[in-house]
Scaffold this active site. Structure first.
Site, PDB file in Angstrom:
ATOM      1  N   LYS A   1       7.422  -1.784   0.959  1.00 23.82           N
ATOM      2  CA  LYS A   1       6.739  -2.608   1.952  1.00 23.82           C
ATOM      3  C   LYS A   1       7.162  -4.077   1.860  1.00 23.82           C
ATOM      4  O   LYS A   1       6.782  -4.871   2.724  1.00 23.82           O
ATOM      5  CB  LYS A   1       5.220  -2.483   1.787  1.00 23.82           C
ATOM      6  CG  LYS A   1       4.682  -1.093   2.120  1.00 23.82           C
ATOM      7  CD  LYS A   1       3.179  -1.036   1.960  1.00 23.82           C
ATOM      8  CE  LYS A   1       2.637   0.348   2.271  1.00 23.82           C
ATOM      9  NZ  LYS A   1       3.050   1.361   1.268  1.00 23.82           N
TER      10      LYS A   1
ATOM     11  N   LYS B   1      -2.934  -2.208   4.361  1.00 26.43           N
ATOM     12  CA  LYS B   1      -2.292  -1.252   3.465  1.00 26.43           C
ATOM     13  C   LYS B   1      -2.229  -1.809   2.044  1.00 26.43           C
ATOM     14  O   LYS B   1      -1.941  -2.999   1.866  1.00 26.43           O
ATOM     15  CB  LYS B   1      -0.840  -0.967   3.895  1.00 26.43           C
ATOM     16  CG  LYS B   1      -0.621  -0.566   5.329  1.00 26.43           C
ATOM     17  CD  LYS B   1       0.874  -0.418   5.593  1.00 26.43           C
ATOM     18  CE  LYS B   1       1.175  -0.047   7.023  1.00 26.43           C
ATOM     19  NZ  LYS B   1       2.640   0.105   7.254  1.00 26.43           N
TER      20      LYS B   1
ATOM     21  N   ARG C   1      10.379   9.216  10.990  1.00 27.28           N
ATOM     22  CA  ARG C   1      11.052   9.113   9.700  1.00 27.28           C
ATOM     23  C   ARG C   1      12.543   9.303   9.972  1.00 27.28           C
ATOM     24  O   ARG C   1      12.972  10.345  10.480  1.00 27.28           O
ATOM     25  CB  ARG C   1      10.534  10.164   8.735  1.00 27.28           C
ATOM     26  CG  ARG C   1      11.386  10.403   7.491  1.00 27.28           C
ATOM     27  CD  ARG C   1      11.672   9.161   6.650  1.00 27.28           C
ATOM     28  NE  ARG C   1      10.492   8.467   6.174  1.00 27.28           N
ATOM     29  CZ  ARG C   1       9.912   8.701   5.006  1.00 27.28           C
ATOM     30  NH1 ARG C   1      10.394   9.643   4.210  1.00 27.28           N
ATOM     31  NH2 ARG C   1       8.868   7.990   4.624  1.00 27.28           N
TER      32      ARG C   1
ATOM     33  N   ARG D   1       6.583  12.194  13.072  1.00 27.31           N
ATOM     34  CA  ARG D   1       5.390  12.615  12.334  1.00 27.31           C
ATOM     35  C   ARG D   1       4.187  12.187  13.156  1.00 27.31           C
ATOM     36  O   ARG D   1       3.960  10.989  13.357  1.00 27.31           O
ATOM     37  CB  ARG D   1       5.364  11.983  10.938  1.00 27.31           C
ATOM     38  CG  ARG D   1       6.587  12.327  10.098  1.00 27.31           C
ATOM     39  CD  ARG D   1       6.587  11.589   8.786  1.00 27.31           C
ATOM     40  NE  ARG D   1       6.610  10.149   8.986  1.00 27.31           N
ATOM     41  CZ  ARG D   1       6.562   9.254   7.996  1.00 27.31           C
ATOM     42  NH1 ARG D   1       6.471   9.660   6.747  1.00 27.31           N
ATOM     43  NH2 ARG D   1       6.593   7.970   8.259  1.00 27.31           N
TER      44      ARG D   1
ATOM     45  N   ARG E   1      -3.091   7.587  10.408  1.00 26.47           N
ATOM     46  CA  ARG E   1      -1.939   7.802   9.533  1.00 26.47           C
ATOM     47  C   ARG E   1      -1.194   9.068   9.931  1.00 26.47           C
ATOM     48  O   ARG E   1      -1.803  10.104  10.165  1.00 26.47           O
ATOM     49  CB  ARG E   1      -2.400   7.899   8.081  1.00 26.47           C
ATOM     50  CG  ARG E   1      -3.154   6.672   7.588  1.00 26.47           C
ATOM     51  CD  ARG E   1      -3.812   6.922   6.252  1.00 26.47           C
ATOM     52  NE  ARG E   1      -4.798   7.995   6.324  1.00 26.47           N
ATOM     53  CZ  ARG E   1      -5.417   8.521   5.267  1.00 26.47           C
ATOM     54  NH1 ARG E   1      -5.125   8.073   4.059  1.00 26.47           N
ATOM     55  NH2 ARG E   1      -6.300   9.470   5.431  1.00 26.47           N
TER      56      ARG E   1
ATOM     57  N   ASP F   1      10.725   4.091   8.208  1.00 27.81           N
ATOM     58  CA  ASP F   1       9.664   4.480   9.119  1.00 27.81           C
ATOM     59  C   ASP F   1       9.663   3.517  10.302  1.00 27.81           C
ATOM     60  O   ASP F   1       9.665   2.283  10.115  1.00 27.81           O
ATOM     61  CB  ASP F   1       8.306   4.450   8.417  1.00 27.81           C
ATOM     62  CG  ASP F   1       8.235   5.474   7.284  1.00 27.81           C
ATOM     63  OD1 ASP F   1       9.009   6.443   7.312  1.00 27.81           O
ATOM     64  OD2 ASP F   1       7.409   5.287   6.381  1.00 27.81           O
TER      65      ASP F   1
ATOM     66  N   GLU G   1       8.458   0.479   7.187  1.00 30.13           N
ATOM     67  CA  GLU G   1       8.734   0.639   5.761  1.00 30.13           C
ATOM     68  C   GLU G   1      10.180   1.056   5.552  1.00 30.13           C
ATOM     69  O   GLU G   1      10.792   1.703   6.408  1.00 30.13           O
ATOM     70  CB  GLU G   1       7.811   1.690   5.117  1.00 30.13           C
ATOM     71  CG  GLU G   1       6.357   1.289   5.077  1.00 30.13           C
ATOM     72  CD  GLU G   1       5.507   2.237   4.240  1.00 30.13           C
ATOM     73  OE1 GLU G   1       6.075   3.068   3.504  1.00 30.13           O
ATOM     74  OE2 GLU G   1       4.267   2.139   4.323  1.00 30.13           O
TER      75      GLU G   1
ATOM     76  N   ASN H   1      11.831   3.186   2.570  1.00 29.07           N
ATOM     77  CA  ASN H   1      11.444   3.987   1.412  1.00 29.07           C
ATOM     78  C   ASN H   1      12.665   4.287   0.544  1.00 29.07           C
ATOM     79  O   ASN H   1      13.525   5.082   0.916  1.00 29.07           O
ATOM     80  CB  ASN H   1      10.797   5.295   1.874  1.00 29.07           C
ATOM     81  CG  ASN H   1       9.520   5.059   2.663  1.00 29.07           C
ATOM     82  OD1 ASN H   1       8.458   4.883   2.097  1.00 29.07           O
ATOM     83  ND2 ASN H   1       9.647   5.027   3.987  1.00 29.07           N
TER      84      ASN H   1
END
Length: 308
Positions: A118, A153, A203, A217, A225, A265, A273, A275
């Site tokens: 993040k 978050k 994603r 997603r 979420r 994301d 984000e 990841n």
């Protein structure tokens, strides 16, 4: 990685990566971060040799655990420890970083440690929704007054844990902030709410700097979420020119930093984000697009080994 005997092989990326390595003739060892040992210049692990098969519940067979030297005995280490990104994670990254120039570690632990998922997107703020990181309530009050409904978050969690949506008139706002601050000394991330999240959170996988593909997603009804850990449903999706442009802008940086497998994301063309720690999604990508991301990862690793 976290214990392999407990994973669901239908969706676990670490298992898929290991199975592909085995298919290419690799010998496999499994160990957790608690099994790493630094001893007088050597980085070692109490590891279990293992064999895998694609049969849930009977998917792994182990030999007795033994001490291996990660510089002398091993060609490649995959660092697949799940977050939270805490001091235990950072310590494991420091130890594995000492293998540099001897054993290839994917993803490169120096940059994993320096790029919390993040925090690193802040280098690309022009791609993100309006974002604040703060522990100061007055600052967050001002951000909320400007943007209305916001998402709050934890900075170092994973899987959607602890993410809350705060509407502009939510009377629980102050209490929720107090709860966050009582649980941790860390600041929180606050972002302007993107209403289009109801249609999904993409994603997108980037492998050694190259776009592999993506999927959507979609959150459950009544849920903000979309993470699959909290019930989000994976669906096929077409990537937009904006999605592709974001991946293209990030790719060179990720390749230069030794990040073999990365999941970004994206919601409505906004990066949320990056990841690096233990990204997932290879099963869904193959199911929806036919792209074998695990094979792409090992192709990239083999190229790097050949170059060295």
């Amino acid at each position: 990685m976290d214990p392999i005997e407990a994973v669901d092989i239908r969706g676990d990326t670490s298992f898929a990566l290991a199975l592909e390595a085995q298919a290419r003739g690799a010998s496999l060892f499994e160990y957790g971060p608690q099994h790493l040992v630094y001893d007088q210049g050597r980085v070692m692990a109490q590891a279990r040799p293992m064999r895998l098969q694609a049969k849930q519940g009977d998917h792994v067979q182990f030999e007795p655990r033994r001490l291996i030297d990660l510089a002398e005995d091993i060609d490649v280490v995959w660092m697949r420890q799940d977050p939270p990104f805490d001091m235990a994670y950072i310590t494991a990254a420091h130890l594995l970083e000492r293998l540099k120039g001897q054993t290839l570690v994917a993803n490169d632990p120096q940059w994993v440690r320096s790029c919390p998922e993040k925090i690193v997107p802040l280098d690309y703020a022009h791609l993100m929704p309006p974002t604040m990181i703060a522990r100061n309530k007055a600052a967050i009050d001002g951000f909320r007054a400007e943007h209305g409904t916001v998402i709050i978050k934890p900075l170092y969690g994973n899987g959607g844990a602890g993410i809350v949506k705060i509407k502009s008139d939510d009377s629980n706002y102050s209490s929720l902030l107090e709860t966050f601050f009582a649980m941790s000394r860390e600041p929180v991330m606050v972002q302007a709410f993107i209403p289009e999240v109801s249609a999904g959170d993409k994603r997108i996988l980037i492998i050694d700097g190259e776009l592999a593909g993506g999927f959507n997603r979609v959150p459950q009804k009544g849920e903000t979420r979309s993470n699959m850990h909290v019930g989000g449903a994976a669906q096929p999706v077409d990537l937009t020119p904006k999605d592709i442009a974001i991946a293209a802008e990030l790719g060179p940086m990720l390749r230069e930093r030794g990040q073999i497998l990365v999941g970004i994301d994206v919601i409505a063309g906004r990066l949320t984000e990056i990841n690096l720690t233990s990204p997932t999604g290879v099963h869904e990508l193959k199911r929806f697009t036919g792209v074998d991301a695990t094979a792409m990862c090992w192709d990239a690793i083999e190229r790097r080994l050949a170059d060295n």
